[in-house]
Structure formats: structure tokens, C-alpha cells
Scaffold this motif. Structure first.
Motif, PDB file in Angstrom:
ATOM      1  N   LEU A   1      -4.627  -0.816  -8.274  1.00 21.65           N
ATOM      2  CA  LEU A   1      -4.158  -1.583  -9.425  1.00 21.65           C
ATOM      3  C   LEU A   1      -5.253  -1.667 -10.487  1.00 21.65           C
ATOM      4  O   LEU A   1      -5.029  -1.392 -11.666  1.00 21.65           O
ATOM      5  CB  LEU A   1      -3.730  -2.983  -8.993  1.00 21.65           C
ATOM      6  CG  LEU A   1      -2.651  -3.066  -7.892  1.00 21.65           C
ATOM      7  CD1 LEU A   1      -2.312  -4.515  -7.586  1.00 21.65           C
ATOM      8  CD2 LEU A   1      -1.410  -2.315  -8.347  1.00 21.65           C
TER       9      LEU A   1
ATOM     10  N   ARG B   1       3.929   1.579  -0.966  1.00 18.21           N
ATOM     11  CA  ARG B   1       4.640   1.725  -2.236  1.00 18.21           C
ATOM     12  C   ARG B   1       3.718   2.248  -3.332  1.00 18.21           C
ATOM     13  O   ARG B   1       4.116   3.093  -4.152  1.00 18.21           O
ATOM     14  CB  ARG B   1       5.217   0.380  -2.676  1.00 18.21           C
ATOM     15  CG  ARG B   1       6.443  -0.036  -1.871  1.00 18.21           C
ATOM     16  CD  ARG B   1       6.898  -1.426  -2.313  1.00 18.21           C
ATOM     17  NE  ARG B   1       7.823  -2.033  -1.386  1.00 18.21           N
ATOM     18  CZ  ARG B   1       9.149  -1.963  -1.512  1.00 18.21           C
ATOM     19  NH1 ARG B   1       9.681  -1.327  -2.534  1.00 18.21           N
ATOM     20  NH2 ARG B   1       9.929  -2.543  -0.627  1.00 18.21           N
ATOM     21  N   LEU B   2       2.498   1.741  -3.338  1.00 23.22           N
ATOM     22  CA  LEU B   2       1.575   2.176  -4.390  1.00 23.22           C
ATOM     23  C   LEU B   2       1.181   3.631  -4.181  1.00 23.22           C
ATOM     24  O   LEU B   2       1.041   4.397  -5.152  1.00 23.22           O
ATOM     25  CB  LEU B   2       0.334   1.277  -4.396  1.00 23.22           C
ATOM     26  CG  LEU B   2       0.585  -0.142  -4.907  1.00 23.22           C
ATOM     27  CD1 LEU B   2      -0.696  -0.970  -4.858  1.00 23.22           C
ATOM     28  CD2 LEU B   2       1.150  -0.127  -6.325  1.00 23.22           C
ATOM     29  N   ASN B   3       1.014   4.008  -2.928  1.00 23.03           N
ATOM     30  CA  ASN B   3       0.705   5.414  -2.677  1.00 23.03           C
ATOM     31  C   ASN B   3       1.847   6.302  -3.146  1.00 23.03           C
ATOM     32  O   ASN B   3       1.629   7.311  -3.822  1.00 23.03           O
ATOM     33  CB  ASN B   3       0.460   5.641  -1.178  1.00 23.03           C
ATOM     34  CG  ASN B   3      -0.925   5.187  -0.794  1.00 23.03           C
ATOM     35  OD1 ASN B   3      -1.774   4.985  -1.659  1.00 23.03           O
ATOM     36  ND2 ASN B   3      -1.141   5.011   0.499  1.00 23.03           N
TER      37      ASN B   3
ATOM     38  N   ARG C   1       5.517   1.343 -12.750  1.00 17.55           N
ATOM     39  CA  ARG C   1       5.671   1.583 -11.320  1.00 17.55           C
ATOM     40  C   ARG C   1       4.935   0.533 -10.485  1.00 17.55           C
ATOM     41  O   ARG C   1       5.454   0.050  -9.490  1.00 17.55           O
ATOM     42  CB  ARG C   1       5.125   2.972 -10.961  1.00 17.55           C
ATOM     43  CG  ARG C   1       6.010   4.093 -11.456  1.00 17.55           C
ATOM     44  CD  ARG C   1       5.493   5.429 -10.975  1.00 17.55           C
ATOM     45  NE  ARG C   1       6.297   6.520 -11.520  1.00 17.55           N
ATOM     46  CZ  ARG C   1       6.079   7.803 -11.237  1.00 17.55           C
ATOM     47  NH1 ARG C   1       5.072   8.156 -10.434  1.00 17.55           N
ATOM     48  NH2 ARG C   1       6.848   8.747 -11.763  1.00 17.55           N
ATOM     49  N   MET C   2       3.747   0.225 -10.901  1.00 18.85           N
ATOM     50  CA  MET C   2       3.008  -0.728 -10.056  1.00 18.85           C
ATOM     51  C   MET C   2       3.619  -2.123 -10.161  1.00 18.85           C
ATOM     52  O   MET C   2       3.567  -2.912  -9.217  1.00 18.85           O
ATOM     53  CB  MET C   2       1.512  -0.725 -10.374  1.00 18.85           C
ATOM     54  CG  MET C   2       1.057  -1.527 -11.556  1.00 18.85           C
ATOM     55  SD  MET C   2      -0.726  -1.234 -11.846  1.00 18.85           S
ATOM     56  CE  MET C   2      -1.105  -2.512 -13.028  1.00 18.85           C
TER      57      MET C   2
ATOM     58  N   LEU D   1       0.162   6.594  -8.965  1.00 17.76           N
ATOM     59  CA  LEU D   1      -0.139   5.955 -10.254  1.00 17.76           C
ATOM     60  C   LEU D   1      -1.017   6.787 -11.171  1.00 17.76           C
ATOM     61  O   LEU D   1      -0.866   6.749 -12.392  1.00 17.76           O
ATOM     62  CB  LEU D   1      -0.812   4.594  -9.987  1.00 17.76           C
ATOM     63  CG  LEU D   1       0.051   3.582  -9.238  1.00 17.76           C
ATOM     64  CD1 LEU D   1      -0.727   2.302  -9.022  1.00 17.76           C
ATOM     65  CD2 LEU D   1       1.340   3.309  -9.981  1.00 17.76           C
TER      66      LEU D   1
ATOM     67  N   ALA E   1       6.571  -1.979  -7.802  1.00 18.89           N
ATOM     68  CA  ALA E   1       6.103  -1.933  -6.416  1.00 18.89           C
ATOM     69  C   ALA E   1       5.603  -3.305  -5.967  1.00 18.89           C
ATOM     70  O   ALA E   1       5.953  -3.796  -4.887  1.00 18.89           O
ATOM     71  CB  ALA E   1       4.992  -0.899  -6.274  1.00 18.89           C
ATOM     72  N   THR E   2       4.816  -3.918  -6.806  1.00 22.09           N
ATOM     73  CA  THR E   2       4.236  -5.204  -6.424  1.00 22.09           C
ATOM     74  C   THR E   2       5.311  -6.273  -6.271  1.00 22.09           C
ATOM     75  O   THR E   2       5.331  -7.030  -5.306  1.00 22.09           O
ATOM     76  CB  THR E   2       3.204  -5.647  -7.478  1.00 22.09           C
ATOM     77  OG1 THR E   2       2.258  -4.608  -7.652  1.00 22.09           O
ATOM     78  CG2 THR E   2       2.499  -6.907  -7.008  1.00 22.09           C
TER      79      THR E   2
ATOM     80  N   THR F   1       0.829  -1.204   0.000  1.00 19.18           N
ATOM     81  CA  THR F   1       0.000   0.000   0.000  1.00 19.18           C
ATOM     82  C   THR F   1       0.863   1.255   0.000  1.00 19.18           C
ATOM     83  O   THR F   1       0.647   2.187  -0.778  1.00 19.18           O
ATOM     84  CB  THR F   1      -0.914   0.012   1.245  1.00 19.18           C
ATOM     85  OG1 THR F   1      -1.740  -1.142   1.214  1.00 19.18           O
ATOM     86  CG2 THR F   1      -1.775   1.261   1.256  1.00 19.18           C
TER      87      THR F   1
END
Lengths: 228, 228, 228, 228
Positions: free
Chosen positions: B124, B71-73, B88-89, B77, B92-93, B69
DNA sequence: CATGAATGAGCCTTCATTCAT
DNA sequence: AATGAATGAAGGCTCATTCAT
């Protein structure tokens, strides 16, 4: 005399079949009790056919591999264009491994089976080699990596087939399509400029530039003219 | 007072870290004994920190999800072009889930974690929705399926990261590239010259029809004259 | 200096008190954790006062016995008629053992405590001896057996006191009454025959005959003239 | 086929038998290991017959209860005078529960067994009701209390049977006698002669008032001039 | 001195495997 | 040849006890 042997083989195959299903459905944690019960035999009987759990798993492994081998042979991968070859081997692999996925095919095979697997992987690798050699595949990543990505995709898709989120048909078609063509929509109309045909890496027009950080830093030869 | 709590949290985090590693390496079958041993503490101590096995697994989930979470923030995105967003995602994932893969993230999470996970999957999915809406993604397969394929690819790649067959960097870059651009070299605009039918088949432009046996509609080995 | 020791003793007594309650309520299965928690101290502190579980139990035992001893001394059993003596010792025992019943007083005392217990049982036995000697007690069963029956009754009653099915008062009164007088209503008017006063066994008139099978076969001298 | 089932039942009964003994002797704290060892089988075997500890305990309950039920039925309690009925039910209960006392029969049975137990207690209660209704029992304490005292006495006596301090025969006879007739020698009709106040106090005739400090109403040491 | 943390031993349970019928 | 029965080893968990702060 021979009858009995034949019968025995059939029973064995049946057990194996049931075991594959149960394992695929409920994971590797299923017990010998579960398998025996599902097969309708006593645990002790199960042990008559497979001396121990590992033997059963190994047999399943063998079955999966021979199944896959047969399918791949039938597919005559080297007699068709690369795209068709990929399509066929995708279908063959998904169909064959679907039932055996709990074994972690391509992933955590028992030590002894590694050899068989490598031998089996040969036809698959051959397709990749051919694709690379013929220039059909992009050159901005090693063919070995391409293969890894392909298997990665397959694994995920297979697991979804098992969980009934995708049918074998769908999975095969989609995986093939994605792998072969990619997800980005092609640019409307590429200006008929250079003879970039060979180094087709940057193909999807903006790809090499529009996908920043995708092949970041020193990632192998992205669309570089040196490849060829 | 506070010291102890802080220390305790550190120890807890340490144990969790070790547990993640062990689980990722040896699968979900590792016992509490294994984990305690790997962490260098007695089993009873392990139970001081996590009252039972499920609690430990759940804590791992939480850690993985909160990591992801964050990392995604950080990735913001929705403020970048779709290609960059995917890049990026993906990174991150892979970075976040690498250590927790044994948990079968996106696969068989405990009931309570499902909710968190779904909530987390939102950003995502949003990327996919945006990609579909903006016309950036191909239209010959449902965006939902596209997402499934993406996750499939990620899962496989993550497992390879864990087994040290790929680094996080490599995995991210390659997965992104493959997913976005595709594997087949596709000329920008193939001049209707030669018998390029075989090779250029997967041209990203008209891909949906050009890839034989791949597209959903006319699924099996369509358009390939050699199939039969 | 001495202060601390005094304080320490008080804390110790407090813990012992709590422990007795908890044990009586929840049985011998309560853990040291439970006791420490109920006493509001850390487990380690509990161990400061009682080096181990057995020590705690033994201390409880001692407390129960000394409590009982004190009560029995206060009761001056030998200075009152036998009926009153029984009434008093019943009350004293119920009151004293109520809190300690989980210890199985009179039942499964720790080996080392047996001695203390036997010593303590002395005044109780004395009452029975006196009752027998004075001819107050029936003679158709050995005084030893009579005592066993008395203790049996007490145990059961105590357990009911603990479970709040009877109050200490009720229990004492009823147990005394039953033990002393018996359950059968006395015959309306016994024919004023013999001087059966001494051999009062058959007292309740029809008892020795009306209670068939009660003292069956060769059960010790039921109302037989040979007893005396 | 049937043979095996029969054999199996016998083995099961044997294990149950051993378990009852061990539990009665060493208390509820005995482990499955202890039981298996005492029965001369492996722990896993024990689990073949009883899936878990509770199942074993429950089976013991069932055994005890069905045994007791049978005995009580055989006793035809309602066809005999109250005294005989008490004698029979005492014997039956002691004989049946002796082996199962660790279960705390009449005390802390598992939820499901409560029902059975209550149903079983019916015939016992019936005897008391009859005794009360017919005026056979004393009237100075509620019949319910009388029953409690009876069970108290039984429990204690049973525990002594288990510890081999009393035989079943002795225990039954004495308990019956004490309960029915009382412990105090009571002259049929004490001629108002001597200072028999002390000894004859508990005369069963006027017992309710004659026993000092015993009867519910004026409970503590009432009527005893020496109390003070 | 009081306490949180750490631990070894033991308990309940399950599973893979062997044995005798 | 098939099976029910038996079992050793291992897993999850709790508890009494010790140690270092």
C-alpha cells in the motif's frame, strides 16, 4: 442553597471532563472504578452524580453534542462560501469530537440520543445541501453519499488526533483540503475546450476516464450530462 | 484421519467466520459466550478450537491479513497506472477488512500482529510512494499524510460497509473517486470570467492555495474574507 | 475371548500403575487428561477402564491395600519378636504406600474404603496389642496412642520418600529405629537399682524427669507404679 | 477513620481464621466460594480482602509463620536443657501449625514463603544442632535425619490434631515423649539374665545395634534370627 | 474397542451497582 | 453529602464426563 447546586454542577462537569479524557485515551473498556479514581472521588460518589454507567455515557454524549452545536452555531456556516463552510465545520467537528470519540459519535450512539444527533446533524447536512444545490459539489455521486464519505474521513482523522498522530490543526486543514480538492494533481493545462463548467465531475481532466473502476459499472451518473 | 483434520479445519473456519461477523456487528466487547452461542456450539467447544480469547482474535487477524495479502498480490498494483492501483487497493482493502473491522485493523493490533501488518502495509505504501514520485499526487501535503488520510477514509467507509450503510461496491467506488478526484467540482480551466471565486475555489489545479483555510501552511480559514 | 480379558486386565493394571506414579508425584490435583496422557491413551479410553475419576482413585486404593495386605501377610508378623515385627511392618507399609500416598492412605480414604482399611489395619494393630501385652512397649501411654504416633511417623516418612528426600531403605530403618528406641541417647550407666524392668517407661533413666513437660500435667500414667 | 481500619483488620482476621479452618478440614481443594460461604460473605467481598486465591494462602502462611515465630521466641529454646527445648518447640509448632496444616507447612510453600520459612526453621534446627553437639542425641543417625524424623512425626501428629483425634496437649506430650525417649521399654541395664533378647532388643543404651533391621548400616531385618 | 469431539458444571476474577455509616 | 463495604451478575477458562465415529 443555590451555591450548593452550582458547586454540584461544577463537580459534575469536572467529572465529565475527566471521564471524557480517560475514555478517549483508554477506550470504552474503562471501568467506573477507573473513572472515579481519575476524578479523585470514590466510586460511590461517582454514582451520586451519575446513577449508572449509561447515564454517564449519555451525559458525555450530551456534552459532546452541545459542544459541537455551539461551535457550529458560532461558525455561521450559512453565511460563508461553501469551501469556508466546510473548512469551519471540519475544524469544529474535529475539535468537539476529539475528546468524545470513544463514544463512537456518528457511529454507535445510544438509542435515545439518536434524535438529538439527527437534530444536530442538520446544520452539517445543510452545508451539503447547499453545496449540491449551488453546483459546487460534484454531481456524480449523491450528496448523501458525499456526506457519508465526509464523515468517514472525519472519523478516521479524529481517531488519529486522539492517538496524537495528527494535531487538531493539521487534521482539520488536511481533511478539508483533501475533501474539497482531491488527491490527484490537476492536469498541467487543460485544453480550453467546452463549457464543461457545470458538469465538473470529470474535472481533474483524466479523472473520469483515468480512474477506471473507481465509479464502476452503474455507479451513479459519473459526469453524465443528464445531471443538471 | 485426514478427513478429521479437514473437517476440523472447516469447523474452525466456520467459527472464525461467525466470530468475525459477531465482532464486526457488536464490537470487541462480545464475550466468548456470545461467539459460541452465535456459532451454535458450547463455550467449551469454542475453547477446543481457540485456547483463549486472544488466540481467537489473533486467528482473525491472520485470516484478515492473509486475505488482504492475497487480494493485493492478485491486484498487481505496480503494473497499472496509479489511479487504477488506488482503485484496486481500495476495493481489496474494503472487501478484506470489512468483516474484521472490529479488530481495529490498522489501529490496535496485538503486538505480534503488528509485524505482519507492517509487512502487509508495504504494497500500500509503495503505491503512495510511486504516486508521489511520479508527480501524480498533489505536492502540498506530505505523502505520509496523504496515506493517513486515505486510511482514515477507508476506515470510516469500512465501518459503514459493516453497518450496511454502503455496499462493498459502492464504498470502493466512491472512496476511490473521492480520494482521487476530490469533492469539489473544478472546471478544467476556469476562464477568468466571472466572480467564480466562491465556487471554483477548490480548483484542483491550484488547489493548494485556492482552498481557504485548508492547506497546511496558512491553515485556519485563510483567504476567506468572510472569516472574522 | 479370554485373551482379551487378560489383556484388558493388563492394560488396566498399567494405567493404574502410571496413575499411581503421576498422582504421587504431582498430587491429587492431576487431571484425567494428565493421567491419560501419561498412560499414552486417549481420555476416552481411560474412561473405558474407569468409569469416572472416583472409580480410578478407588481402584488405586484397592491396589494399595491389596499390595499392603500381601506384604503384611508375607511378613508373618506374629511369628517374630515384636521388634522385628515392627521393622517388617514399617518396611512393608512404606514400600506399599509410597506409590499411593496422594490417596492419603490412613488419612482421608473414601468412605466406602474405610471398611477395607480397618480390616487391613488389623494385623498392624495386632502387633501393637502384642507389644503392649508382652510388656515390650512402654506403659505410660495407651497403646492406641502409641499406634497413632507410629502412623504419624510413617506418614511423614512416606511423604519424604515420595519427595525423594529419603529412600525406602533409609526411611524404613530410621523410622523403625526411632520408633523403637527413641532419640535420646541412653544414660551412660544406670545405677543398678530396682527391678524396674516391668515398668520400663522411665527407662531412659532421666526420661520421666528429664523430659519435663513432655508428658505434662495429667498425661496418662507416666512411669507410675499404678500401671500394671 | 481509624475505627474502620481496625474493623477491617478484624474482619480480615476473621476471614483468615475461617479460611484456615476450612482449608485444614477439607484440604487445599476448597474453592473461594467455599471459603466465602463459610465466612458468611459474598465471594466478591472475599476478594475485597484478598485480591486473589494466592494472596489468601500467602496471608495464611504469614499468619502461621508469625504465630510460630512468636511462640518460638517466647519459648527461649536456647536457655533450657535440650529435653525441655524439644518439648517446648513441639508444643509451639503443633499449636501454631495445627490450623494451617492444609498449607502443607514444611512441604510445598509458595516460593516467596520459602524464605520466611527457612528463616523460621532456624531456631528449630538450632535445637537439633545443639542436641547433637552436646551428645544428647543418639549418634547412629545423622542429625539431619533425626530432624526429618521429628518433622515427620510432627506432621502426622498435627494432622491428627486437626481431625480431632488428638488434642494439642496430648499430641505435644506424646510426640515429645516418643521422640525423646522412644517407644520400647528399655531396662536401665538389663542384667544378662534371661532370654530377654526379644523384648529388650530396643534397649536405648545400645540401641544402635540392638534394634534388628532398623539401623541404617545393616538395614533389613538384621540380627533377627527369625528373619528368613 | 479406541478415539476425537462436544459439553455442562464449576472455578477464579472483575465489574457495575447498592447500602449503611 | 461523601464514602467504604458488600454483593449479584457476568466473563474467561478448565475439567470431568458423554457421544458418535
Amino acid at each position: 442553597m443555590t451555591r450548593n447546586i452550582i458547586l454540584r454542577d461544577h463537580v459534575r462537569a469536572g467529572i465529565l471532563d475527566v471521564a471524557a479524557t480517560v475514555l478517549a485515551e483508554r477506550g470504552t473498556s474503562v471501568s467506573m472504578t477507573d473513572i472515579a479514581q481519575a476524578a479523585g472521588v470514590a466510586r460511590a460518589t461517582l454514582y451520586r452524580y451519575f446513577p449508572n454507567r449509561d447515564a454517564l455515557l449519555y451525559a458525555l454524549y450530551e456534552a459532546a453534542l452541545s459542544d459541537l452545536t455551539r461551535r457550529l452555531n458560532d461558525a455561521r456556516l450559512d453565511s460563508v462560501p461553501i469551501e469556508e463552510a466546510v473548512a469551519r465545520m471540519t475544524r469544529a467537528t474535529i475539535a468537539a469530537t476529539g475528546r468524545y470519540r470513544a463514544l463512537g459519535l456518528f457511529e454507535k450512539a445510544p438509542r435515545e440520543a439518536r434524535r438529538m444527533e439527527r437534530q444536530l446533524a442538520a446544520p452539517l447536512r445543510a452545508v451539503f445541501e447547499r453545496g449540491a444545490a449551488s453546483g459546487a459539489f460534484r454531481r456524480d455521486m449523491p450528496v448523501h453519499t458525499l456526506a457519508e464519505l465526509y464523515f468517514s474521513l472525519l472519523e478516521g482523522v479524529v481517531s488519529r488526533v486522539i492517538r496524537h498522530r495528527l494535531s487538531v490543526e493539521e487534521a482539520s486543514a488536511y481533511a478539508t483540503t483533501l475533501f474539497l480538492s482531491g488527491a490527484l494533481a490537476a492536469p498541467p493545462a487543460p485544453p480550453p475546450t467546452a463549457t464543461s463548467t457545470a458538469t465538473s465531475a470529470g474535472s481533474t481532466t483524466a479523472s473520469s476516464t483515468a480512474v477506471p473502476g473507481a465509479v464502476p459499472g452503474a455507479v451513479p451518473s459519473a459526469g453524465s450530462p443528464s445531471s443538471g
